[in-house]
Design a protein around this motif. Structure first.
Motif, PDB file in Angstrom:
ATOM      1  N   ARG A   1       0.826  -1.218   0.000  1.00  5.76           N
ATOM      2  CA  ARG A   1       0.000   0.000   0.000  1.00  5.76           C
ATOM      3  C   ARG A   1       0.858   1.265   0.000  1.00  5.76           C
ATOM      4  N   SER A   2       2.075   1.150   0.541  1.00  5.50           N
ATOM      5  CA  SER A   2       2.965   2.317   0.548  1.00  5.50           C
ATOM      6  C   SER A   2       3.817   2.381  -0.713  1.00  5.50           C
ATOM      7  N   GLY A   3       3.519   1.495  -1.681  1.00  8.00           N
ATOM      8  CA  GLY A   3       4.225   1.545  -2.965  1.00  8.00           C
ATOM      9  C   GLY A   3       5.541   0.804  -2.992  1.00  8.00           C
TER      10      GLY A   3
ATOM     11  N   ILE B   1       4.225 -13.901 -22.341  1.00  5.31           N
ATOM     12  CA  ILE B   1       3.989 -12.633 -23.041  1.00  5.31           C
ATOM     13  C   ILE B   1       2.739 -11.958 -22.475  1.00  5.31           C
ATOM     14  N   LYS B   2       1.691 -12.744 -22.262  1.00  6.98           N
ATOM     15  CA  LYS B   2       0.441 -12.186 -21.731  1.00  6.98           C
ATOM     16  C   LYS B   2       0.638 -11.625 -20.333  1.00  6.98           C
ATOM     17  N   GLN B   3       1.413 -12.331 -19.490  1.00 10.47           N
ATOM     18  CA  GLN B   3       1.663 -11.847 -18.142  1.00 10.47           C
ATOM     19  C   GLN B   3       2.403 -10.510 -18.162  1.00 10.47           C
ATOM     20  N   ILE B   4       3.272 -10.333 -19.143  1.00  7.54           N
ATOM     21  CA  ILE B   4       4.018  -9.068 -19.248  1.00  7.54           C
ATOM     22  C   ILE B   4       3.094  -7.924 -19.633  1.00  7.54           C
ATOM     23  N   ILE B   5       2.268  -8.117 -20.654  1.00  6.14           N
ATOM     24  CA  ILE B   5       1.430  -6.995 -21.124  1.00  6.14           C
ATOM     25  C   ILE B   5       0.300  -6.666 -20.146  1.00  6.14           C
ATOM     26  N   LEU B   6       0.043  -7.552 -19.194  1.00  9.58           N
ATOM     27  CA  LEU B   6      -1.001  -7.282 -18.201  1.00  9.58           C
ATOM     28  C   LEU B   6      -0.436  -6.828 -16.860  1.00  9.58           C
ATOM     29  N   ASN B   7       0.878  -6.726 -16.756  1.00 12.80           N
ATOM     30  CA  ASN B   7       1.510  -6.386 -15.477  1.00 12.80           C
ATOM     31  C   ASN B   7       1.689  -4.871 -15.344  1.00 12.80           C
ATOM     32  N   PRO B   8       0.955  -4.250 -14.402  1.00 10.79           N
ATOM     33  CA  PRO B   8       1.031  -2.789 -14.267  1.00 10.79           C
ATOM     34  C   PRO B   8       2.348  -2.285 -13.676  1.00 10.79           C
ATOM     35  N   VAL B   9       3.242  -3.208 -13.266  1.00 11.04           N
ATOM     36  CA  VAL B   9       4.526  -2.764 -12.733  1.00 11.04           C
ATOM     37  C   VAL B   9       5.293  -1.967 -13.785  1.00 11.04           C
ATOM     38  N   TYR B  10       5.047  -2.252 -15.069  1.00  7.49           N
ATOM     39  CA  TYR B  10       5.788  -1.589 -16.143  1.00  7.49           C
ATOM     40  C   TYR B  10       5.330  -0.158 -16.386  1.00  7.49           C
ATOM     41  N   VAL B  11       4.200   0.227 -15.790  1.00  6.29           N
ATOM     42  CA  VAL B  11       3.733   1.602 -15.918  1.00  6.29           C
ATOM     43  C   VAL B  11       3.865   2.325 -14.570  1.00  6.29           C
ATOM     44  N   GLY B  12       4.707   1.745 -13.687  1.00  5.69           N
ATOM     45  CA  GLY B  12       5.012   2.399 -12.424  1.00  5.69           C
ATOM     46  C   GLY B  12       4.064   2.083 -11.290  1.00  5.69           C
ATOM     47  N   LYS B  13       3.289   0.998 -11.411  1.00  2.40           N
ATOM     48  CA  LYS B  13       2.330   0.633 -10.375  1.00  2.40           C
ATOM     49  C   LYS B  13       2.835  -0.571  -9.565  1.00  2.40           C
ATOM     50  N   ILE B  14       2.319  -0.727  -8.366  1.00  3.90           N
ATOM     51  CA  ILE B  14       2.547  -1.912  -7.539  1.00  3.90           C
ATOM     52  C   ILE B  14       1.207  -2.631  -7.399  1.00  3.90           C
ATOM     53  N   ARG B  15       1.180  -3.886  -7.845  1.00  3.70           N
ATOM     54  CA  ARG B  15      -0.026  -4.710  -7.690  1.00  3.70           C
ATOM     55  C   ARG B  15       0.327  -5.867  -6.756  1.00  3.70           C
TER      56      ARG B  15
ATOM     57  N   LEU C   1      -3.601  -2.027  -5.706  1.00 12.78           N
ATOM     58  CA  LEU C   1      -3.009  -1.417  -6.896  1.00 12.78           C
ATOM     59  C   LEU C   1      -2.754   0.057  -6.597  1.00 12.78           C
ATOM     60  N   VAL C   2      -1.478   0.408  -6.425  1.00  8.48           N
ATOM     61  CA  VAL C   2      -1.102   1.779  -6.060  1.00  8.48           C
ATOM     62  C   VAL C   2       0.109   2.211  -6.873  1.00  8.48           C
ATOM     63  N   ASP C   3       0.388   3.521  -6.840  1.00 14.66           N
ATOM     64  CA  ASP C   3       1.594   4.035  -7.490  1.00 14.66           C
ATOM     65  C   ASP C   3       2.817   3.521  -6.747  1.00 14.66           C
ATOM     66  N   GLY C   4       3.778   3.012  -7.493  1.00 17.92           N
ATOM     67  CA  GLY C   4       4.990   2.484  -6.895  1.00 17.92           C
ATOM     68  C   GLY C   4       6.068   3.532  -6.755  1.00 17.92           C
ATOM     69  N   SER C   5       7.117   3.186  -6.025  1.00 15.81           N
ATOM     70  CA  SER C   5       8.247   4.102  -5.837  1.00 15.81           C
ATOM     71  C   SER C   5       9.304   3.908  -6.919  1.00 15.81           C
ATOM     72  N   HIS C   6       9.040   3.009  -7.876  1.00 16.87           N
ATOM     73  CA  HIS C   6      10.023   2.726  -8.935  1.00 16.87           C
ATOM     74  C   HIS C   6       9.665   3.481 -10.217  1.00 16.87           C
ATOM     75  N   ASP C   7      10.617   3.541 -11.140  1.00 13.66           N
ATOM     76  CA  ASP C   7      10.411   4.204 -12.432  1.00 13.66           C
ATOM     77  C   ASP C   7       9.677   3.272 -13.384  1.00 13.66           C
ATOM     78  N   SER C   8       8.857   3.840 -14.245  1.00 11.50           N
ATOM     79  CA  SER C   8       8.123   3.041 -15.233  1.00 11.50           C
ATOM     80  C   SER C   8       9.010   2.764 -16.446  1.00 11.50           C
ATOM     81  N   ILE C   9       8.678   1.703 -17.164  1.00  6.90           N
ATOM     82  CA  ILE C   9       9.417   1.339 -18.374  1.00  6.90           C
ATOM     83  C   ILE C   9       8.677   1.792 -19.620  1.00  6.90           C
ATOM     84  N   ILE C  10       7.336   1.751 -19.585  1.00  5.10           N
ATOM     85  CA  ILE C  10       6.550   2.165 -20.753  1.00  5.10           C
ATOM     86  C   ILE C  10       5.674   3.360 -20.382  1.00  5.10           C
TER      87      ILE C  10
END
Length: 548
Positions: A152-154, A229-243, A264-273
């Protein structure tokens, strides 16, 4: 008259318990041996499971060996250091104690000293078992609560994900270490490419095929599949989220434990896409998920049983649709390599086998073996001749392990000598002794596993009448089963089907405990050759494989 009770000692420790609480195997054994010596009880066997969790009996070969020896009446009492050494689940604990009681074997705990055969003793056992389970569940809940709060704290809760590496960051005045994600540039490029290919209209298999042909690998070093491949395109970690907590209680519920409201919250890491690319991909994926191109009728009864002759992967349902000049559509069913279907031609070829041929061959071969005593006798005779010979590699490994374990004591004495001569310091000695102890624990754990395999494989030969009775019950059930039931029965009975040159080479029947229990307990419509008559004739055999 003094009765000399035969005692079986059981000890267990998980890796985490030994590291955190010091529940060492040696400490348990020394305590229990001293107790038996004080009370003049004879120890006839020591059963030790090393580095194994107490949440279930799976993988605990020494406990399984103890229960088997109990049925043979090899001892009168089972002694443990604490009740939770047997199990941390109340239902398993009570089941084991009841099984021992049926053999007139007493169960005793050194720390919680009471008799389990009295009414109060049984009550105390249930209470202590419940307390042990509560203790474990409380620890699990506390860990889970902490991980929820971190999410919850990202913060990242650990795990491997393509495009990132996990690193430790010191935060706050208390210097608390938190896990965070750092971008791995070369992996991030692969992730961006996958998203861009999907956004351009390519499908999952086409993307996996292209990425694999280019020589890229997953985070674990494997080839990409449609699922990865499907797990990658559905993973919000790549847009800077923590799920977090997408599935709950995965070990018990698997995918049925899907959580409709994950964190599902904003993460403290940088996004890739970028957000735009993410939204476009999600829109495309959701529109494709509405209708599936797979429209198979479910009649592929051998799916997963046939093995690809080239890569060994399970062969899955496949079909082609040909249109004749008059517009008539002809559907041809096949079993094709699962790796080819999901990962593309860079990993394997289709190696397709006609489904009609394969299913007819398997059914006919089963019927042929069931109804022809001579064929079945020849198969069983050949297997029995080779049965003990197949154990030679295991016996050699066991001999090597025993020698290596014995040599560790010599190494320990050598380091003590070096320490006394002041050639190594105290820290080096302690570290080396810990390494040797850990190595010996691994060797003894493997020794238990091999001894269990050897005792199961070579303790008795396969009985023709018993096998014939079980296969006869199989024929009885297949005769009246639906397509889905046939599929379930075949998956229960068949270990795998080997293929060569697009033809079936051999069928391996899997006579494990689950399969035998199913056919021994299956209801029978008549009193002739039913499952109930089998169970009266002889007990369940150990595991074996029958090649037909």
């Amino acid at each position: 008259m003094l009765i000399n009770y035969r005692i079986a000692i059981y000890a267990r420790v998980s890796t985490e318990e030994q590291a955190e609480f010091g529940y060492s195997i040696d400490a348990q054994l020394d305590t229990l041996r001293a107790y038996c010596n004080l009370h003049q009880k004879t120890i006839v066997g020591e059963y030790v499971d090393r580095g194994v969790s107490g949440k279930s009996i799976d993988g605990r070969y020494e406990l399984q060996k103890l229960l088997r020896d109990a049925k043979q009446g090899l001892f009168d009492e089972v002694l443990v250091w604490k009740i939770n050494r047997i199990s941390r689940r109340t239902i398993d604990l009570l089941k084991i104690v009841e099984e021992l009681g049926q053999q007139r074997i007493t169960f005793r705990s050194f720390s919680e000293n009471f008799e389990t055969e009295t009414a109060m003793g049984k009550f105390a056992l249930q209470m202590l078992g419940a307390v042990g389970e509560l203790e474990r569940n409380t620890i699990v809940d506390n860990v889970r609560m902490g991980m929820k709060q971190r999410a919850r704290s990202g913060q990242w809760n650990g795990g491997k994900v393509l495009g990132y590496r996990s690193s430790q960051v010191v935060r706050g005045q208390r210097h608390r270490k938190d896990s965070t994600l750092e971008i791995v540039p070369e992996e991030a490029d692969i992730v961006r490419k996958i998203f861009e290919l999907y956004a351009s209209g390519k499908g999952l298999k086409a993307i996996a095929n292209q990425i694999n042909h280019e020589g890229h690998k997953t985070k674990r070093g494997n080839a990409f599949s449609t699922d990865s491949i499907k797990q990658i395109i559905l993973n919000p970690v790549y847009v800077g989220k923590i799920r977090y907590l997408q599935h709950e209680h995965w070990n018990e519920r698997r995918r049925k434990g899907k959580n409709d409201t994950p964190i599902l919250v904003d993460g403290s890491h940088d996004s890739i896409i970028s957000d735009d690319l993410w939204e476009k991909v999600q829109l495309l994926q959701s529109s494709k998920a509405v209708t599936s191109s797979r429209n198979f009728d479910g009649k592929y009864t051998l799916t997963g049983l046939m093995k690809c002759p080239q890569c060994g992967a399970a062969m899955v349902a496949s079909r082609t649709v040909n249109t004749l000049k008059d517009g008539t559509k002809i559907i041809r069913r096949y079993y094709s390599c699962g790796n080819f279907k999901s990962k593309g031609s860079s990993v394997c070829r289709a190696n397709s086998v006609k489904a009609d041929y394969a299913e007819a061959f398997v059914y006919q071969r089963l019927k042929e073996v069931i109804n022809n005593d001579r064929i079945l006798k020849d198969i069983i005779s050949t297997m029995n001749q080779h049965k003990k010979g197949n154990t030679v590699p295991l016996q050699n490994e066991l001999h090597h392990i025993i020698q290596k374990a014995d040599s560790i004591e010599g190494k320990r004495q050598k380091y003590f000598g070096l320490f006394e001569e002041e050639l190594v310091d105290r820290e080096t000695l302690a570290n080396r002794l810990d390494e040797l102890k850990a190595e010996k624990e691994r060797l003894l754990a493997r020794k238990s596993e091999i001894e269990w395999e050897l005792s199961n494989d070579s303790s008795q030969l396969v009985d023709f009448e018993y096998v014939r009775a079980i296969l006869g019950q199989l024929e009885h059930l297949l005769f009246k089963a639906s397509t889905e039931q046939i599929k379930s029965l075949l998956h229960l009975v068949i270990k795998q089907i080997n293929v060569k040159n697009r033809k079936i080479e051999a069928i391996e029947l899997n006579f494990n405990e689950e399969m035998q229990k199913h056919f021994l307990c299956a209801p029978s419509d008549d009193e002739s050759e039913g499952a109930s008559s089998i169970s009266r004739q002889r007990p369940t055999l150990y595991r074996f494989t029958l090649v037909i």
